[in-house]
Structure formats: C-alpha cells, structure tokens
Enzyme design. Structure first.
Site, short mmCIF file in Angstrom:
data_model
loop_
_atom_site.label_atom_id
_atom_site.label_comp_id
_atom_site.label_asym_id
_atom_site.label_seq_id
_atom_site.Cartn_x
_atom_site.Cartn_y
_atom_site.Cartn_z
CB SER A 40 -0.85 0.16 1.19
OG SER A 40 -0.08 -0.01 2.57
CB CYS A 41 1.70 3.78 -1.59
SG CYS A 41 0.77 3.90 -3.14
CG LEU A 42 -1.30 9.45 -0.50
CD1 LEU A 42 -1.70 9.73 1.13
CD2 LEU A 42 -0.40 10.91 -0.77
CD1 TRP A 64 -3.40 8.37 4.52
CD2 TRP A 64 -3.63 6.43 5.70
NE1 TRP A 64 -3.67 8.67 5.68
CE2 TRP A 64 -3.77 7.63 6.59
CE3 TRP A 64 -3.61 5.21 6.14
CZ2 TRP A 64 -3.97 7.55 7.86
CZ3 TRP A 64 -3.87 5.03 7.59
CH2 TRP A 64 -4.03 6.36 8.46
#
Length: 157
Positions: free
Chosen positions: A113-115, A142
C-alpha cells in the site's frame, strides 16, 4: 489478406508459412491475457478481511515521514519503495533485525500500500519480478482507507 499485407503478393507459399506463426502468436496472446488478468489488486473490504484473518503481510511503501505525518493502516509494516527490492532479497536475520518482522517467503501473500496506489503497484511489480507471485497491492491506498474508516466510525456512532 494479412499475409499479403505483410508479405506483399507472394502467393500461397508465403501464406502457408505465416499461418503457423500466427497460431503461435495467438497462443502466446491467450497465455499473456490469462497472466495479466489475474487479479492483483485488493479492495478495501478484501484488505479488511485479510487483515482480520492475519493471512497477509501488509507493506506500506511510503517514506517514513509520510507515515509519521499521516498515519498508517493498522498491522502494516513500513518498507519504503526504494528499499523493497533489497528488503525482499535480504537474508531472514537481517530482515528481522531491520523491519522487526519475519521475512516473508516467496509463497506468502504480500499486499503493498501507499498513499494512492502508484507506488504500491511499483512495489508489487518488483516483488513479482523477484518470485513473490502472490503479491498484490491496495490501489486505494491510505487516502481510500481513511475515507472508509471515517465513514464506518460515523455509522457506528
């Protein structure tokens, strides 16, 4: 018609030699479609379920400062994108020392996952290239996680 477009008007002999090649290309195309259509993204609901089952290692690939400023998905570990390739090739002792987690095996289910999904996709591609064929990514990142979590908190109130 295709043979004439490709080879000009050379006739049946050329057509005979092109058809097996086209058959081979069609076979390769079908195989690539099957590989490419394998679902590699997870939804918010799927991720929640996986986290509850403890059946994954969730790796947040944002940089440490972003995580400190914005927060992180509970249960995730931080391996910044520029460290993913090296981390997945570390020996297990070094991995545990650096990330305080047992190093995943190539058969383990990894979700990145990331932003907002761009970096997590790159991390997933890196993992797959290293043989972690069950790797996936949470494209919503996120931003989506926070939106859903706030919405669920409001519904519970």
């Amino acid at each position: 018609m295709l043979a004439r477009l490709v080879l000009g008007t050379s006739g049946r002999a050329a057509l005979g030699s092109v058809e097996p090649a086209l058959g081979g290309l069609k076979s390769i195309w079908r195989c690539s479609q099957a590989f490419c259509s394998t679902p590699k993204g997870v939804t918010y609901r799927e991720l929640k379920s996986l986290l509850n089952s403890k059946d994954i290692m969730l790796i947040d690939v944002r940089n440490t400062l972003e995580i400190l400023e914005q927060g992180k998905i509970p249960g995730s570990i931080n391996i910044p994108l520029d460290e993913v390739g090296e981390a997945l090739q570390m020996n297990p002792v070094d991995f545990k020392e650096k990330y305080c987690q047992v190093k995943p095996s190539k058969s383990d289910r990894l979700v990145f996952s990331c932003l907002a999904g761009v970096r997590s996709k790159k991390a997933m591609d890196t993992a797959i290239s290293l043989g972690f064929n069950s790797a996936q990514h949470y494209a919503g990142g996120w931003k989506e996680w926070v939106t859903y979590e706030i919405s669920e908190e409001k519904q519970e109130s």
